[in-house]
Design a protein around this motif. Sequence first.
Motif, PDB file in Angstrom:
ATOM      1  N   ILE A   1       0.877  -1.178   0.000  1.00  0.00           N
ATOM      2  CA  ILE A   1       0.000   0.000   0.000  1.00  0.00           C
ATOM      3  C   ILE A   1       0.919   1.234   0.000  1.00  0.00           C
ATOM      4  O   ILE A   1       0.637   2.235  -0.648  1.00  0.00           O
ATOM      5  CB  ILE A   1      -0.882  -0.012   1.272  1.00  0.00           C
ATOM      6  CG1 ILE A   1      -1.843  -1.197   1.242  1.00  0.00           C
ATOM      7  CG2 ILE A   1      -1.606   1.324   1.451  1.00  0.00           C
ATOM      8  CD1 ILE A   1      -2.975  -1.109   0.289  1.00  0.00           C
ATOM      9  N   HIS A   2       2.008   1.144   0.773  1.00  0.00           N
ATOM     10  CA  HIS A   2       3.148   2.050   0.618  1.00  0.00           C
ATOM     11  C   HIS A   2       4.104   1.358  -0.350  1.00  0.00           C
ATOM     12  O   HIS A   2       4.668   0.300  -0.030  1.00  0.00           O
ATOM     13  CB  HIS A   2       3.838   2.314   1.957  1.00  0.00           C
ATOM     14  CG  HIS A   2       3.045   3.194   2.873  1.00  0.00           C
ATOM     15  ND1 HIS A   2       3.021   3.027   4.235  1.00  0.00           N
ATOM     16  CD2 HIS A   2       2.262   4.258   2.593  1.00  0.00           C
ATOM     17  CE1 HIS A   2       2.251   3.962   4.762  1.00  0.00           C
ATOM     18  NE2 HIS A   2       1.775   4.726   3.793  1.00  0.00           N
ATOM     19  N   GLY A   3       4.290   1.957  -1.522  1.00  0.00           N
ATOM     20  CA  GLY A   3       4.898   1.217  -2.617  1.00  0.00           C
ATOM     21  C   GLY A   3       6.337   0.790  -2.436  1.00  0.00           C
ATOM     22  O   GLY A   3       6.792  -0.159  -3.083  1.00  0.00           O
ATOM     23  N   ALA A   4       7.092   1.462  -1.563  1.00  0.00           N
ATOM     24  CA  ALA A   4       8.492   1.077  -1.372  1.00  0.00           C
ATOM     25  C   ALA A   4       8.630  -0.060  -0.365  1.00  0.00           C
ATOM     26  O   ALA A   4       9.712  -0.607  -0.191  1.00  0.00           O
ATOM     27  CB  ALA A   4       9.307   2.287  -0.915  1.00  0.00           C
ATOM     28  N   GLU A   5       7.529  -0.411   0.304  1.00  0.00           N
ATOM     29  CA  GLU A   5       7.585  -1.395   1.397  1.00  0.00           C
ATOM     30  C   GLU A   5       7.185  -2.758   0.842  1.00  0.00           C
ATOM     31  O   GLU A   5       6.033  -3.172   0.912  1.00  0.00           O
ATOM     32  CB  GLU A   5       6.661  -0.945   2.524  1.00  0.00           C
ATOM     33  CG  GLU A   5       7.045   0.440   3.032  1.00  0.00           C
ATOM     34  CD  GLU A   5       6.073   1.022   4.050  1.00  0.00           C
ATOM     35  OE1 GLU A   5       5.165   0.311   4.489  1.00  0.00           O
ATOM     36  OE2 GLU A   5       6.236   2.201   4.390  1.00  0.00           O
ATOM     37  N   ILE A   6       8.162  -3.458   0.291  1.00  0.00           N
ATOM     38  CA  ILE A   6       7.839  -4.599  -0.571  1.00  0.00           C
ATOM     39  C   ILE A   6       8.042  -5.966   0.078  1.00  0.00           C
ATOM     40  O   ILE A   6       7.861  -6.979  -0.589  1.00  0.00           O
ATOM     41  CB  ILE A   6       8.680  -4.550  -1.865  1.00  0.00           C
ATOM     42  CG1 ILE A   6      10.173  -4.598  -1.526  1.00  0.00           C
ATOM     43  CG2 ILE A   6       8.365  -3.309  -2.680  1.00  0.00           C
ATOM     44  CD1 ILE A   6      10.997  -5.226  -2.603  1.00  0.00           C
TER      45      ILE A   6
ATOM     46  N   THR B   1       7.745   4.734  -4.037  1.00  0.00           N
ATOM     47  CA  THR B   1       7.363   5.824  -3.134  1.00  0.00           C
ATOM     48  C   THR B   1       6.321   5.354  -2.113  1.00  0.00           C
ATOM     49  O   THR B   1       5.707   4.305  -2.280  1.00  0.00           O
ATOM     50  CB  THR B   1       6.736   6.992  -3.921  1.00  0.00           C
ATOM     51  OG1 THR B   1       5.610   6.483  -4.665  1.00  0.00           O
ATOM     52  CG2 THR B   1       7.737   7.582  -4.895  1.00  0.00           C
ATOM     53  N   ARG B   2       6.104   6.176  -1.075  1.00  0.00           N
ATOM     54  CA  ARG B   2       5.028   5.905  -0.118  1.00  0.00           C
ATOM     55  C   ARG B   2       3.675   6.290  -0.700  1.00  0.00           C
ATOM     56  O   ARG B   2       2.648   5.766  -0.309  1.00  0.00           O
ATOM     57  CB  ARG B   2       5.225   6.757   1.149  1.00  0.00           C
ATOM     58  CG  ARG B   2       6.242   6.221   2.106  1.00  0.00           C
ATOM     59  CD  ARG B   2       6.417   7.199   3.248  1.00  0.00           C
ATOM     60  NE  ARG B   2       5.425   7.094   4.293  1.00  0.00           N
ATOM     61  CZ  ARG B   2       5.331   6.096   5.141  1.00  0.00           C
ATOM     62  NH1 ARG B   2       6.161   5.082   5.082  1.00  0.00           N
ATOM     63  NH2 ARG B   2       4.412   6.088   6.078  1.00  0.00           N
ATOM     64  N   THR B   3       3.695   7.281  -1.587  1.00  0.00           N
ATOM     65  CA  THR B   3       2.442   7.883  -2.033  1.00  0.00           C
ATOM     66  C   THR B   3       2.099   7.434  -3.452  1.00  0.00           C
ATOM     67  O   THR B   3       2.971   7.024  -4.227  1.00  0.00           O
ATOM     68  CB  THR B   3       2.574   9.410  -2.024  1.00  0.00           C
ATOM     69  OG1 THR B   3       3.763   9.759  -2.732  1.00  0.00           O
ATOM     70  CG2 THR B   3       2.676   9.941  -0.603  1.00  0.00           C
TER      71      THR B   3
ATOM     72  N   ILE C   1       0.364  -5.827   5.157  1.00  0.00           N
ATOM     73  CA  ILE C   1       1.786  -5.907   5.488  1.00  0.00           C
ATOM     74  C   ILE C   1       2.532  -4.661   5.016  1.00  0.00           C
ATOM     75  O   ILE C   1       2.424  -4.254   3.856  1.00  0.00           O
ATOM     76  CB  ILE C   1       2.419  -7.168   4.868  1.00  0.00           C
ATOM     77  CG1 ILE C   1       1.624  -8.397   5.325  1.00  0.00           C
ATOM     78  CG2 ILE C   1       3.889  -7.286   5.280  1.00  0.00           C
ATOM     79  CD1 ILE C   1       2.038  -9.674   4.641  1.00  0.00           C
ATOM     80  N   HIS C   2       3.279  -4.071   5.955  1.00  0.00           N
ATOM     81  CA  HIS C   2       4.161  -2.938   5.647  1.00  0.00           C
ATOM     82  C   HIS C   2       5.596  -3.344   5.996  1.00  0.00           C
ATOM     83  O   HIS C   2       5.823  -4.374   6.611  1.00  0.00           O
ATOM     84  CB  HIS C   2       3.747  -1.707   6.455  1.00  0.00           C
ATOM     85  CG  HIS C   2       2.451  -1.113   5.982  1.00  0.00           C
ATOM     86  ND1 HIS C   2       2.363   0.141   5.437  1.00  0.00           N
ATOM     87  CD2 HIS C   2       1.206  -1.621   5.954  1.00  0.00           C
ATOM     88  CE1 HIS C   2       1.109   0.382   5.093  1.00  0.00           C
ATOM     89  NE2 HIS C   2       0.373  -0.675   5.400  1.00  0.00           N
ATOM     90  N   SER C   3       6.548  -2.503   5.607  1.00  0.00           N
ATOM     91  CA  SER C   3       7.935  -2.789   5.981  1.00  0.00           C
ATOM     92  C   SER C   3       8.716  -1.498   5.986  1.00  0.00           C
ATOM     93  O   SER C   3       8.139  -0.419   5.814  1.00  0.00           O
ATOM     94  CB  SER C   3       8.554  -3.805   5.007  1.00  0.00           C
ATOM     95  OG  SER C   3       8.591  -3.293   3.698  1.00  0.00           O
TER      96      SER C   3
HETATM   97 ZN   LIG Z   1       3.818   1.607   5.476  1.00  0.00          ZN
END
Ligand SMILES: [Zn+2]
Length: 344
Positions: free
Chosen positions: A54-59, A96-98, A141-143
């Motif tokens: 959902i935050h694109g850099a957090e893979i 990015t986050r956004t 899931i985030h990272s």
């Molecule tokens: Zn996040």
Amino acid sequence: MSVFEIEGVKAAPGERAFGYIETSRTASQIPIHIPFNIINGAHDGPTLLVSAAIHGAEIIGTLGLGKVLRDLDESELRGTLIAAPVGNTSAFEFGTRTTYWDGQNMNRAWNMADPEGSPTAQLQHAYITKLVGNADAHIDIHSGSPDSYVWYTIYESSRGTPETIERSKHMAIAFGLEQIFRTTPVRWHGDQEDDDPESVIPTIVPEIGGGADFLKDGKRQMEVCAEGIKNVMRLMGMLDGEITHESDKIQIVDAHDEEIWAGKDHAGIMIKDCERGDFLKKGEPYASVYHPFTGEKMAEISAPSTGIVLNTGVVWPVVPQGRWLGVLGDVVEEVSLDTIDLKW
Ligand SMILES: [Zn+2]
């Protein structure tokens, strides 16, 4: 047993399917999609949604979920897994986050969700109504981003009925990480907390890995993430097998609202003076800042409150003013896996 369908994408019992939800279009008519998989088990059971990036850099969740998709056997699965490994495709594409198309953060202010709104508002609306709305429970899931590292699970302790909150807590414990945040300064659903409690499903947000550590142990991060998803599926009766953990003792933590930030005198090279789990009194040193050209010590960043150093923060030492650095917190409960009876 029945066919499971989202937006015309259908999976019969014991089968899987892949498709997209088209949420909106950019000005140049590029479709904005949420890609998703349906793995419909051969046997009855609950429906679990797992989303990532959902935050694109957090893979890391994208990687962990991909492994689960490779490992799962739908003929043995009870219930249905909805897997959305890339929740925000433009953010993923550009790291990015956004959302790239409008610069908005999909994971904040969920009440801006609107089928007629900005690309991000439409993404949120589709995600909430078509994915979350079809599930009995949710793992988002985030990272870390490339310069930060995280390793804990958040559960939704302020939304839903008491029974839902208890289920969220047990999902968080089952996921398997040692540290669980009961509260966090950055609430996952932002100002959506005044929802009808009956409409909220059990939800956890693992914050797992990332950052510079990926170089050293990226494969392990992916495997722990995949195992965490399977652990929650075991808790929910969807898979057979034992729930596995990285530690026998699990800490449940309230993170402090007052986070640690780099202030006006703190730009430079930051070296932390403490380790994860250290207890700091308010005012004690958290990190030192050094001049990148002369090596001299320029400033100390002190603890804004009294608490333990949580397993989250910036790991890359070049720090600008105004950078978020880390969080302290209080251990409010210690759970021993020998005594707790995990229930769904
Ligand atoms: Zn996040």
